[in-house]
Design an enzyme around this catalytic site. Sequence first.
Site, PDB file in Angstrom:
ATOM      1  N   TYR A 186       1.033  -1.272   0.187  1.00 58.05           N
ATOM      2  CA  TYR A 186       0.078  -0.163   0.047  1.00 58.05           C
ATOM      3  C   TYR A 186       0.999   1.133   0.106  1.00 58.05           C
ATOM      4  O   TYR A 186       2.023   1.109   0.414  1.00 58.05           O
ATOM      5  CB  TYR A 186      -0.821  -0.015   1.313  1.00 58.05           C
ATOM      6  N   HIS A 208      -7.740 -11.627  -6.315  1.00 59.85           N
ATOM      7  CA  HIS A 208      -7.889 -10.634  -5.379  1.00 59.85           C
ATOM      8  C   HIS A 208      -9.296 -10.101  -4.990  1.00 59.85           C
ATOM      9  O   HIS A 208      -9.589 -10.038  -3.976  1.00 59.85           O
ATOM     10  CB  HIS A 208      -6.842  -9.356  -5.863  1.00 59.85           C
ATOM     11  N   HIS A 210     -16.654  -3.458  -0.918  1.00 60.56           N
ATOM     12  CA  HIS A 210     -16.750  -3.405  -2.171  1.00 60.56           C
ATOM     13  C   HIS A 210     -17.894  -4.216  -2.749  1.00 60.56           C
ATOM     14  O   HIS A 210     -18.205  -3.851  -3.849  1.00 60.56           O
ATOM     15  CB  HIS A 210     -15.449  -4.129  -2.501  1.00 60.56           C
ATOM     16  N   HIS A 254      -9.330  -8.219  -0.932  1.00 61.99           N
ATOM     17  CA  HIS A 254     -10.109  -6.766  -1.602  1.00 61.99           C
ATOM     18  C   HIS A 254     -10.837  -6.386  -0.504  1.00 61.99           C
ATOM     19  O   HIS A 254     -10.635  -5.065   0.015  1.00 61.99           O
ATOM     20  CB  HIS A 254     -10.733  -7.166  -2.797  1.00 61.99           C
ATOM     21  N   ASP A 255     -11.929  -6.937  -0.034  1.00 61.60           N
ATOM     22  CA  ASP A 255     -12.835  -6.460   1.403  1.00 61.60           C
ATOM     23  C   ASP A 255     -11.849  -6.801   2.502  1.00 61.60           C
ATOM     24  O   ASP A 255     -11.312  -7.849   2.803  1.00 61.60           O
ATOM     25  CB  ASP A 255     -13.923  -7.068   1.361  1.00 61.60           C
ATOM     26  N   HIS A 256     -11.711  -5.587   3.240  1.00 61.30           N
ATOM     27  CA  HIS A 256     -10.776  -5.896   4.451  1.00 61.30           C
ATOM     28  C   HIS A 256     -11.403  -6.464   5.553  1.00 61.30           C
ATOM     29  O   HIS A 256     -11.821  -5.657   6.821  1.00 61.30           O
ATOM     30  CB  HIS A 256     -10.377  -4.323   4.780  1.00 61.30           C
TER      31      HIS A 256
END
Length: 331
Positions: free
Chosen positions: A86, A214, A223, A249-251
Amino acid sequence: MTAMKNKIHTTILLVVYAVAATVNVAAELQRFEHLPTKADGSLDILVIGDWGRRGLYNQSHVAFQMGKVGEKMDVDFILSTGDNFYDDGLIDVEDSLFDESFTQIYTATSLQKQWYSVLGNHDYRGNVLAQLSPVLSHKDSKWLCLRSFIVDSGIVELFFVDTTPFQDKYFNQTKHTYDWRGVLPREEYLSNVLKEVDTALKESSATWKVVIGHHTIFSAGHHGNTQELVDQLLPILKANDVDLYINGHDHCLQHISSKNGQLQFLTSGGGSKAWKGDVNQWDSNEMKFYYDGQGFMTLRVTVNEIGVAFYDVFGEIIHSWRTSKYTHMDS
């Protein structure tokens, strides 16, 4: 003797990796062999996603618990579901973010096994070729990242899919710049990926088929669903009797079950920054588990059974599930 074999295996892996990373669109998916070494033929795998933040947002704490669990399990290898660095991937192969977010964080002995990684959308916002470069594997031998590829582990085959180029929004918005080298022309690239995945799944004789990407296919998180994958990739997974689709992707940590099929949708995107309270309503018959905090996932695979467990940042199991080819069991 064992050390020599491992050294030879790593050298061969890097040579093959170097060739694969320089090819934009291969005739077929690159294949790596990683067979079980335990006497009973079982495999133990750690799964982590959305992690690379120089140890911040509890990344270091998650890594510590991964190390403990990995030692207890005698883990065989680790899967990364992408967004490895990131906020904007790596600048180049000398970017200190690689050491500060990977090598210096995942230091436990149990985590010095092979990592198999896919790219996430944040990785595409940097220098993609840097992440794919074998130079990074020379810096840290456990690192391997490609776009789409296969890991053949005998009883299970793992199919890694480059999902970022499927999303229209990354090509239509101007807020961020993406590195599309090796992807354009997009339509040809996506067609080849889908064809290669479909062919590889059809040819697979493994007891278990697991696909890793991902992006979500289905998710109650921030998302939500990825419609492009629902339309284009999901039919291939269903037609080829895939058992698990694993994403980041979704945390969060999440388990969604199919109503009328064996396919399970598993999210392991809690490697660092999480989105507390960011969850949407979902059919309770399908939503088996949702956790809006940091953590990771494990897979245990045998000839007869596959088991999943989700761990939080304290190393506690917060959801587990297992199945044979005939039954599903939650706990």
